[in-house]
Design a protein around this motif. Structure first.
Motif, short mmCIF file in Angstrom:
data_model
loop_
_atom_site.label_atom_id
_atom_site.label_comp_id
_atom_site.label_asym_id
_atom_site.label_seq_id
_atom_site.Cartn_x
_atom_site.Cartn_y
_atom_site.Cartn_z
N THR A 1 -0.83 93.91 72.17
CA THR A 1 -1.16 93.50 70.81
C THR A 1 -0.32 92.30 70.38
N LEU A 2 -0.75 91.69 69.30
CA LEU A 2 -0.15 90.45 68.80
C LEU A 2 1.33 90.59 68.51
N HIS B 1 3.43 88.57 72.55
CA HIS B 1 2.08 89.11 72.31
C HIS B 1 1.64 90.07 73.41
N GLY B 2 2.60 90.59 74.16
CA GLY B 2 2.26 91.51 75.24
C GLY B 2 1.65 90.85 76.45
N LEU B 3 1.71 89.51 76.50
CA LEU B 3 1.04 88.75 77.56
C LEU B 3 2.05 87.88 78.29
N SER B 4 3.06 88.52 78.84
CA SER B 4 4.06 87.81 79.63
C SER B 4 3.45 87.35 80.95
N GLU C 1 -1.48 82.67 64.52
CA GLU C 1 -0.18 83.23 64.88
C GLU C 1 0.02 83.38 66.38
N VAL C 2 -1.02 83.17 67.15
CA VAL C 2 -0.89 83.26 68.60
C VAL C 2 -0.15 82.02 69.10
N ALA C 3 0.97 82.25 69.76
CA ALA C 3 1.84 81.14 70.18
C ALA C 3 1.13 80.26 71.21
N ASP C 4 1.29 78.95 71.05
CA ASP C 4 0.66 78.01 71.96
C ASP C 4 1.12 78.22 73.40
N SER D 1 -10.74 82.15 68.53
CA SER D 1 -9.38 82.22 69.07
C SER D 1 -8.99 80.90 69.71
N LYS D 2 -7.70 80.66 69.78
CA LYS D 2 -7.21 79.43 70.41
C LYS D 2 -7.65 79.35 71.87
N ILE D 3 -7.61 80.47 72.56
CA ILE D 3 -7.93 80.43 74.00
C ILE D 3 -9.41 80.13 74.22
N PHE D 4 -10.30 80.72 73.41
CA PHE D 4 -11.73 80.50 73.62
C PHE D 4 -12.12 79.08 73.24
#
Length: 254
Positions: free
Chosen positions: A51-52, A57-60, A80-83, A108-111
């Motif tokens: 989660t955020l 964000h749990g995405l190491s 709020e999602v870090a670049d 979303s930034k990624i999409f």
């Protein structure tokens, strides 16, 4: 074949701040989505959630390296999602990690980075009935689902959807107001496979819907790469007269 390693990522903000959403998804939408994948894929998948508000964000890097397919739901906190996390996810997708983007994850930034467009659309949140029509019944993502899938209430998304033409159009949705929307689309970016699936506004119990859960599980199965290793695509430069031996290409003067 080894089980598909799935990370289900959720923003997890509405569930914390809105009583109605918490009632629909007491453990968070991410846990409901994860449960649907486990339900349909069983021992063929190992599913974790992130989660955020977790560190990174749990995405190491280790988490993404151990993820075959990432699912993404976000809405209120895209900014709020870090670049640096977006950069990391982007690199893994190009290297072969699958990505399943759900509902409002279209912004979303990624999409938007992967699509290279605004990804904007028409919308209305007034309890519309949604019919999800299968355009390509032979596609693996469409296997085992009715035609159409009937969702009693959901947010309306309508055209124009500002995305590049999909590599494959699997589903089109129609709504009680007469609008239509390309609701199930696939693309390939680098070595990665991307599936966008529209249903799933936080105000409705859509992720408890049996057929929606099946489509997401099918999308996860489809998005898994069959490549033996994860690596960024390599672009080589070939000088005049060279047909078989290239060298690393960084730009027009490198």
């Amino acid at each position: 074949m080894d089980p598909i390693r799935v990370t289900v990522w959720g923003e997890n903000r509405h569930e914390q701040t809105e009583e109605h959403v918490a009632g629909l998804y007491p453990e968070g939408m991410h846990e409901t989505i994860a449960a649907g994948i486990r339900e349909h894929l069983g021992d063929a998948a190992v599913v974790r959630t992130a989660t955020l508000d977790e560190p990174g964000h749990g995405l190491s890097e280790p988490v993404l390296a151990a993820t075959d397919v990432l699912t993404w739901w976000g809405h209120a906190a895209h900014g709020e999602v870090a670049d640096e996390v977006v950069d990391r996810v982007h690199r893994h997708v190009l290297s072969g990690m699958g990505l399943v983007v759900l509902h409002s994850g279209h912004w979303s930034k990624i999409f938007t980075r992967l699509m290279g467009t605004t990804c904007t659309l028409r919308w209305r949140n007034e309890h519309d009935r949604e019919l999800i029509w299968t355009v390509d019944p032979t596609h693996p993502i469409a296997q085992g689902v009715p035609h159409p899938i009937v969702v009693a209430e959901d947010e309306m998304y309508g055209e124009h959807f500002d995305v590049p033409p999909p590599d494959e159009l699997v589903f089109i949705s129609s709504f009680s107001g007469g609008e239509v929307f390309r609701s199930g689309c696939t693309w390939r970016r680098g070595h990665g496979r991307i599936f966008y699936f529209k249903p799933g506004d936080q105000d409705y119990p859509v992720y408890h819907h049996r057929d929606i859960r099946r489509v997401i599980a099918n999308g996860v199965r489809w998005a898994r790469s069959d490549r033996p290793e994860r690596v960024l695509p390599e672009l080589l430069r070939y000088d005049t007269g060279e047909f078989f031996t290239g060298r690393s290409y960084q730009g027009p003067t490198a």
